[in-house]
Design a protein around this motif. Sequence first.
Motif, PDB file in Angstrom:
ATOM      1  N   LYS A 131      50.132  52.394  53.107  1.00 42.59           N
ATOM      2  CA  LYS A 131      48.832  53.034  53.273  1.00 42.59           C
ATOM      3  C   LYS A 131      48.607  54.183  52.295  1.00 42.59           C
ATOM      4  CE  LYS A 131      48.024  51.884  58.120  1.00 42.59           C
ATOM      5  NZ  LYS A 131      47.789  52.431  59.466  1.00 42.59           N
ATOM      6  N   GLN A 132      49.634  54.551  51.551  1.00 41.45           N
ATOM      7  CA  GLN A 132      49.463  55.637  50.596  1.00 41.45           C
ATOM      8  C   GLN A 132      48.452  55.230  49.514  1.00 41.45           C
ATOM      9  OE1 GLN A 132      50.716  58.689  50.763  1.00 41.45           O
ATOM     10  NE2 GLN A 132      51.568  58.126  52.760  1.00 41.45           N
ATOM     11  N   PRO A 133      47.571  56.146  49.139  1.00 40.99           N
ATOM     12  CA  PRO A 133      46.556  55.800  48.138  1.00 40.99           C
ATOM     13  C   PRO A 133      47.189  55.356  46.819  1.00 40.99           C
ATOM     14  CG  PRO A 133      46.109  57.945  49.139  1.00 40.99           C
ATOM     15  CD  PRO A 133      47.470  57.545  49.579  1.00 40.99           C
ATOM     16  N   ARG A 134      46.595  54.340  46.215  1.00 40.30           N
ATOM     17  CA  ARG A 134      47.048  53.917  44.896  1.00 40.30           C
ATOM     18  C   ARG A 134      45.828  53.447  44.110  1.00 40.30           C
ATOM     19  NH1 ARG A 134      48.004  48.339  44.261  1.00 40.30           N
ATOM     20  NH2 ARG A 134      47.559  47.092  46.122  1.00 40.30           N
ATOM     21  N   MET A 135      45.898  53.555  42.818  1.00 37.42           N
ATOM     22  CA  MET A 135      44.781  53.187  41.952  1.00 37.42           C
ATOM     23  C   MET A 135      44.778  51.680  41.737  1.00 37.42           C
ATOM     24  SD  MET A 135      42.172  54.313  40.224  1.00 37.42           S
ATOM     25  CE  MET A 135      42.441  56.059  39.871  1.00 37.42           C
ATOM     26  N   THR A 136      43.844  51.000  42.385  1.00 42.21           N
ATOM     27  CA  THR A 136      43.727  49.548  42.231  1.00 42.21           C
ATOM     28  C   THR A 136      42.877  49.225  41.015  1.00 42.21           C
ATOM     29  OG1 THR A 136      41.734  49.421  43.580  1.00 42.21           O
ATOM     30  CG2 THR A 136      43.848  49.272  44.731  1.00 42.21           C
ATOM     31  N   LYS A 137      42.924  47.956  40.613  1.00 40.52           N
ATOM     32  CA  LYS A 137      42.080  47.512  39.503  1.00 40.52           C
ATOM     33  C   LYS A 137      40.601  47.668  39.855  1.00 40.52           C
ATOM     34  CE  LYS A 137      45.326  44.134  37.577  1.00 40.52           C
ATOM     35  NZ  LYS A 137      45.548  42.692  37.281  1.00 40.52           N
ATOM     36  N   ALA A 138      40.297  47.395  41.125  1.00 39.79           N
ATOM     37  CA  ALA A 138      38.909  47.524  41.566  1.00 39.79           C
ATOM     38  C   ALA A 138      38.429  48.973  41.445  1.00 39.79           C
ATOM     39  CB  ALA A 138      38.764  47.042  42.997  1.00 39.79           C
ATOM     40  N   GLN A 139      39.317  49.924  41.826  1.00 37.23           N
ATOM     41  CA  GLN A 139      38.959  51.330  41.745  1.00 37.23           C
ATOM     42  C   GLN A 139      38.785  51.758  40.290  1.00 37.23           C
ATOM     43  OE1 GLN A 139      38.220  53.433  44.309  1.00 37.23           O
ATOM     44  NE2 GLN A 139      37.506  54.760  42.653  1.00 37.23           N
ATOM     45  N   LYS A 140      39.637  51.231  39.425  1.00 31.17           N
ATOM     46  CA  LYS A 140      39.518  51.546  38.000  1.00 31.17           C
ATOM     47  C   LYS A 140      38.180  51.064  37.456  1.00 31.17           C
ATOM     48  CE  LYS A 140      44.469  51.501  36.923  1.00 31.17           C
ATOM     49  NZ  LYS A 140      45.566  50.805  36.207  1.00 31.17           N
ATOM     50  N   ARG A 141      37.776  49.868  37.900  1.00 30.63           N
ATOM     51  CA  ARG A 141      36.495  49.334  37.447  1.00 30.63           C
ATOM     52  C   ARG A 141      35.340  50.191  37.948  1.00 30.63           C
ATOM     53  NH1 ARG A 141      38.830  44.265  38.593  1.00 30.63           N
ATOM     54  NH2 ARG A 141      37.780  44.221  40.609  1.00 30.63           N
TER      55      ARG A 141
END
Length: 302
Positions: free
Chosen positions: A100-110
């Motif tokens: 559950k720790q926040p991580r930078m997904t590809k979707a978030q990068k987009r």
Amino acid sequence: MEDGTVDTPEELLAKQHRKEKKDLQAKIQSMKNAVPKNDKKRRKQLTEEIAKLETDLSQKHEEELEQLKATTDTKSDKVEEAINGVETMKVDDGNQEEVKQPRMTKAQKRRDKKAAHEKDRENRIAEAEVENLQGVRHQEGLMLAQKLSQQQLQIKEISSDGHCMYRAIEDQLAQRSKPGLIMSVKELRCGTAEYMRSHADDFLPFLTNSNTGDMYTTDEFDKYCNDVEHTAAWGGQLELQALTKVLHLPIEVIQADSPTIKIGEENDGEAITLVYMRHAYGLGEHYNSVERLKDPANVEDS
């Protein structure tokens, strides 16, 4: 396609854009062919019309690309979120907190990239508005204000909705406070179309098909007159010529960088005065009305 593969949405849109560009070039060529090379004034207007058509198409294509990209990103985000949800379910309870720790997904990068792109776009728009203060629109406004002040007049703004020429004339007639002269936009359009229909020979030679360069056929002229009467089709010099006959009044059109156009000077009476602006709005050409120049001192006291 011949090999049996299916075009992606991006490929289909690219094909559509190529076709629209090709069609526009054909239309532009027809427009050029329809204007005599020795008609410098009309050639200048044609150059501006072509630039506007090209700008409008480019803007349309950019908006469609952004819309397609936004749709594609949304679908990708949903797929990635679904995959992440499945992965979370597979992890045992002992590691659940770590997942559950926040991580930078590809979707978030987009999404971040899209937000940065939008911010950059807004900055460019703001810069363009500042630059425009020194641009053609601002200079046009200054030149018109100077010309009008010599006649103790100032611009009276008319809404830009396709009816601006008729609304400006409606306003001019209303300012005269003569009931017999007051006409609505609908009445002005109807009168213009009716006069043009009954004097087709006076107008047909000036109307050509933009695709073929040929003079309008009877059916094309009928459609043109119907558009004048029933739609928000922009009005121009031909319609003004008809209106001088309908109203039995002269019409003068003041421009920033060209001499004032006077139409129907054979008619008696006070001329209807319009202001023609080439760079007033994003759409370009626009008509405004005029009114008596207000005394700054009286404005401050009111």
